[in-house]
Design a protein around this motif. Structure first.
Motif, PDB file in Angstrom:
ATOM      1  N   GLU A  18      -4.785  -1.992  -3.135  1.00 28.00           N
ATOM      2  CA  GLU A  18      -4.602  -0.606  -3.582  1.00 28.00           C
ATOM      3  C   GLU A  18      -5.917   0.136  -3.723  1.00 28.00           C
ATOM      4  N   ASN A  52      -7.246   4.017   0.756  1.00 23.32           N
ATOM      5  CA  ASN A  52      -7.049   4.849  -0.429  1.00 23.32           C
ATOM      6  C   ASN A  52      -8.179   5.868  -0.533  1.00 23.32           C
ATOM      7  N   ASN A  77       3.778  -0.006  -3.902  1.00 26.49           N
ATOM      8  CA  ASN A  77       2.484  -0.365  -4.494  1.00 26.49           C
ATOM      9  C   ASN A  77       1.318   0.505  -4.040  1.00 26.49           C
ATOM     10  N   LEU A  78       1.364   0.984  -2.796  1.00 20.78           N
ATOM     11  CA  LEU A  78       0.235   1.754  -2.259  1.00 20.78           C
ATOM     12  C   LEU A  78       0.560   3.228  -2.074  1.00 20.78           C
TER      13      LEU A  78
END
Length: 290
Positions: A162, A234, A187-188
């Protein structure tokens, strides 16, 4: 320190050649790979049946020995003996580059310890094909490979992934692709992704879009063959706060918990993995192997 002159090997010792094999299209094998397979004394293969078909196609007749994740420790000493006799060995996996999400790394390490040359040939690799064809940033990337199977380990893996700002590369089977994409979304977030299947083959296909769009594609798309998932990094990672262990090496960090908090090795490695948001296996590798 260890220095290797790949083509000036000490007399009386063989060479371990790491030979990539096609990931689907037989035309992707290189002339050099074919010449090496023809010249070595023995070929160590992940699955001798698959490799036999490849060798038969190119009319190569060489002794085959199996080398896979379940017998690599037992095979190691036998292969080392062959190399010490001055005979060359080629290591191949079912497809692509050996030792990348395939057996081979353990043997490479053992051969290097014996001061025997390891020569790696360039060749087919699914992850790099998927990355370049994804349309996502290729400046920097993080290859993770297959996610762990256990729920707890997968959660820890996603906590680590992440925070990665570079493009992420995963491998996945057709049987788990739907669940994995949903976990990526959970989750991401709904990032840009590219999912590639059947790379280099007749039915090669790229599905590019957001995670949710690709999940929707799965409802009607063809879910066959091995998949490569390329995930946008990210872009919202905040600067990490200064932490007490920031200046410590991984080994010193583990040692701190063992000496100061009386933790066992296993407990200390787990805590360091949590602190640094890294997979436990990476900490274990650094502490016990590297």
């Amino acid at each position: 320190m260890h220095s290797q002159k790949s083509f000036d090997q000490e007399e009386g010792k063989g060479t371990l050649f790491i030979v990539p094999t096609p990931i689907g299209n037989l035309e992707d094998i290189t002339i050099r790979a074919l010449n090496v397979l023809k010249s070595v004394e023995q070929i160590a293969a992940e699955d001798t049946r698959n490799t036999k078909r490849l060798l038969n196609h190119f009319e190569i007749m060489k002794p085959l020995v199996s080398y896979h994740e379940h017998n690599q420790t037992q095979r190691e000493s036998m292969l080392l003996d062959v190399l010490k006799e001055g005979k060359d060995i080629a290591l191949v996996s079912d497809a692509g580059m050996p030792a990348i999400s395939d057996p081979g790394n353990q043997l490479v390490q053992a051969v290097i310890r014996e001061d025997i040359a390891v020569v790696v040939l360039p060749g087919a690799n699914a992850a790099l094909c998927a990355l370049v064809g994804s349309g996502l940033d290729t400046t920097h990337f993080y290859f993770y490979g297959f996610l762990p199977r256990k729920k707890k380990d997968r959660k820890q893996a996603f906590e680590f992934l992440e925070r990665i700002t570079d493009t992420i590369l995963l491998y996945e089977s057709p049987y788990r692709i739907a669940d994995t994409l949903q976990e990526i979304a959970d989750n991401l977030g709904d990032r840009q992704v590219s999912v590639a299947r059947e790379l280099t083959k007749r039915f090669e296909e790229y599905i590019r879009g957001t995670v949710q769009e690709v999940i929707e594609w799965l409802e009607t798309g063809t879910v066959k063959g091995e998949f490569c998932i390329v995930i946008e990094g990210n872009s919202d990672v905040k600067e990490t706060e200064e932490v007490w262990w920031n200046e410590l090496s991984v080994i010193d960090h583990v040692t701190y918990y063992i000496e100061k908090d009386n933790m066992k090795d296993k407990e200390a490695i787990k805590q360091v993995a949590l602190d640094r948001k890294l997979p436990k296996r990476d900490i274990y590798q650094i502490y016990h192997v590297d």
